[in-house]
Design a protein around this motif. Sequence first.
Motif, mmCIF file in Angstrom:
data_model
loop_
_atom_site.group_PDB
_atom_site.id
_atom_site.type_symbol
_atom_site.label_atom_id
_atom_site.label_comp_id
_atom_site.label_asym_id
_atom_site.label_seq_id
_atom_site.Cartn_x
_atom_site.Cartn_y
_atom_site.Cartn_z
ATOM 1 N N PHE A 113 0.839 -1.196 0.000
ATOM 2 C CA PHE A 113 0.000 0.000 0.000
ATOM 3 C C PHE A 113 0.874 1.247 0.000
ATOM 4 N N GLN A 114 0.351 2.275 -0.647
ATOM 5 C CA GLN A 114 1.027 3.561 -0.726
ATOM 6 C C GLN A 114 0.784 4.335 0.569
ATOM 7 N N ILE A 115 1.806 5.073 0.993
ATOM 8 C CA ILE A 115 1.685 5.841 2.235
ATOM 9 C C ILE A 115 2.633 7.032 2.125
ATOM 10 N N ASP A 116 2.458 8.032 2.981
ATOM 11 C CA ASP A 116 3.361 9.185 2.968
ATOM 12 C C ASP A 116 3.850 9.477 4.374
ATOM 13 N N ASP A 117 4.648 10.531 4.518
ATOM 14 C CA ASP A 117 5.257 10.769 5.816
ATOM 15 C C ASP A 117 4.298 11.386 6.828
ATOM 16 N N ASN A 118 3.066 11.645 6.442
ATOM 17 C CA ASN A 118 2.062 12.051 7.410
ATOM 18 C C ASN A 118 1.548 10.873 8.225
ATOM 19 N N ALA A 119 1.625 9.673 7.661
ATOM 20 C CA ALA A 119 0.974 8.525 8.294
ATOM 21 C C ALA A 119 1.897 7.352 8.564
ATOM 22 N N ILE A 120 3.095 7.344 7.989
ATOM 23 C CA ILE A 120 3.919 6.144 8.069
ATOM 24 C C ILE A 120 4.302 5.795 9.504
ATOM 25 N N SER A 121 4.598 6.782 10.334
ATOM 26 C CA SER A 121 4.955 6.491 11.726
ATOM 27 C C SER A 121 3.778 5.873 12.472
ATOM 28 N N GLU A 122 2.604 6.391 12.241
ATOM 29 C CA GLU A 122 1.432 5.881 12.942
ATOM 30 C C GLU A 122 1.158 4.428 12.573
ATOM 31 N N TYR A 123 1.223 4.109 11.285
ATOM 32 C CA TYR A 123 0.972 2.731 10.867
ATOM 33 C C TYR A 123 2.068 1.797 11.359
ATOM 34 N N ALA A 124 3.299 2.281 11.368
ATOM 35 C CA ALA A 124 4.408 1.446 11.845
ATOM 36 C C ALA A 124 4.277 1.160 13.329
ATOM 37 N N GLN A 125 3.966 2.179 14.105
ATOM 38 C CA GLN A 125 3.900 2.003 15.550
ATOM 39 C C GLN A 125 2.683 1.210 15.990
ATOM 40 N N ARG A 126 1.713 1.065 15.115
ATOM 41 C CA ARG A 126 0.555 0.225 15.421
ATOM 42 C C ARG A 126 0.733 -1.207 14.906
ATOM 43 N N GLY A 127 1.916 -1.501 14.402
ATOM 44 C CA GLY A 127 2.209 -2.872 14.015
ATOM 45 C C GLY A 127 1.606 -3.293 12.696
ATOM 46 N N VAL A 128 1.242 -2.350 11.837
ATOM 47 C CA VAL A 128 0.635 -2.682 10.553
ATOM 48 C C VAL A 128 1.700 -3.009 9.500
ATOM 49 N N THR A 129 2.795 -2.264 9.517
ATOM 50 C CA THR A 129 3.791 -2.383 8.450
ATOM 51 C C THR A 129 4.828 -3.463 8.747
ATOM 52 N N LEU A 130 5.323 -4.076 7.693
ATOM 53 C CA LEU A 130 6.369 -5.092 7.789
ATOM 54 C C LEU A 130 7.725 -4.410 7.965
ATOM 55 N N ASP A 131 8.560 -4.954 8.849
ATOM 56 C CA ASP A 131 9.931 -4.470 8.995
ATOM 57 C C ASP A 131 10.738 -4.961 7.795
ATOM 58 N N LEU A 132 11.193 -4.029 6.984
ATOM 59 C CA LEU A 132 11.899 -4.361 5.751
ATOM 60 C C LEU A 132 13.413 -4.436 5.941
ATOM 61 N N THR A 133 13.885 -4.172 7.149
ATOM 62 C CA THR A 133 15.325 -4.152 7.409
ATOM 63 C C THR A 133 16.019 -5.446 7.000
ATOM 64 N N PRO A 134 15.490 -6.617 7.358
ATOM 65 C CA PRO A 134 16.177 -7.859 6.961
ATOM 66 C C PRO A 134 16.286 -8.016 5.446
ATOM 67 N N TYR A 135 15.302 -7.562 4.726
ATOM 68 C CA TYR A 135 15.316 -7.692 3.273
ATOM 69 C C TYR A 135 16.341 -6.744 2.643
ATOM 70 N N ALA A 136 16.494 -5.556 3.255
ATOM 71 C CA ALA A 136 17.526 -4.640 2.781
ATOM 72 C C ALA A 136 18.919 -5.189 3.093
ATOM 73 N N SER A 137 19.020 -5.945 4.174
ATOM 74 C CA SER A 137 20.314 -6.501 4.565
ATOM 75 C C SER A 137 20.713 -7.697 3.706
#
Length: 446
Positions: A113-137
């Motif tokens: 899903f598309q998102i912007d910097d108005n909402a990304i922190s809120e969705y992340a902190q509510r556990g909606v978004t996948l942590d992409l760090t391992p995939y970048a690594s």
Amino acid sequence: MESLSRSATPDQRTPAFRRTRRRLLAAALAVPLVLGAAACGDDGDSGGGSGDKVELSIFWWGADARAELTDKALALYTQKHPNVTFKKTWQANQGYYDKLATLTAGGNAPDIFQIDDNAISEYAQRGVTLDLTPYASNGKLDVSKFSKGLKEYGEVDGKLVGVAMGENTQGLVYDKTLLDKNKLPAPTTGMSWPDFIKWAANVSKVAKIPGTQDASAVYQALWVYLRQNGKDLYKGNQIAFDETDLTNWFQMWKDAGAQGATPTPDVIHEGNDSSVSKQLVVTGKADTSWVWTNQMPELKKNTKSDLGLMAYPGDPSAQWARASLYFSLFRGSPHKDAAIDVVNFLANDPEAGMILGTDRGLPPNLDVRKQVEASVTDPNMKQTIAVQSELATKFGPTSPTVPPKGHSKVKTELVRIAEGVTYGRATPAQGAKDFVTAAKAAIGQS
């Protein structure tokens, strides 16, 4: 389109957005139930390189042109990976976050899903978004050719939660035709704020048109100003400025008005509208407006004048590569690997980059950006790419963190309070005190 207009970001000042926040609370309870075994198992799935059929859901906002370009890019992916197809949903910006919150709360969140910097922190902190760090690594998600700081602008609490699909930075756009007509010099990158205001006052005097829109209500201008003075808008989940900083900011613009550099309060209010077509540089009510660099082509559609573009006043190293839009992944998606491959493709594949062009902002992959730049025929977009590429060489070593939840409310409060100072309903000191209080309340800072 966000890449072209600030108005393309879903309007978060509406009652609908407040309802969205309530739905997100429900989403926070619903998500753990949806995740189930998918969250505690490995992230493997069929799709991408396997022969199993996978249908990925993807949701974005934008106009018809964005939908057409995105369709073409996704069709190209399916052509190269016939086992992967897409369930595509898109809509205009109005109501987008209402719909996304409803889908999330109901356990039907899209895989991508598309998102912007108005909402990304809120969705992340509510556990909606996948942590992409391992995939970048591990290389499944390649961000190695992104602009300096662009990857980091997708991180929340140390986790990569959004992949930039476009980049922009702050830009001061000016009416070059008006200046040339009156034999006036153009503003220059690196000039100090006092020198810029002095320049604008002279434009007002000679051209009989205000030299600049008052930027006291423009959050990105305040943000750059703070960074130039050793502060920031946020530090983590707290504000990173104080009343003295804001008193100086409001006083600078009140003094600019007294010098004749800016329009009347009513015209300043008009210019604070987020619509590109309402910017004073294109309505002819001021020589400059405070925008994002890749709004240039859309601005040009609204004026016959030639437009110039430069950094904001002061040290340009305070500016940064901003993700105009991201794609994030749902943490409960059963097809994480396939979804990662799609996002990696959209961000880095040269053919996909040529299709998507600059609709969401300048391509995040610098190699792809060069290819797109070579193919662009719109002189205003060529100018945008050239200016932003030149500014990128001046960016400082650190970028700000992604704004915390409540950022949209902070922006709204800045407009309200700055206009109160502009109209004389409050002094700069009182406005500063009110804004510090309002900003803390908006982001939940005690």
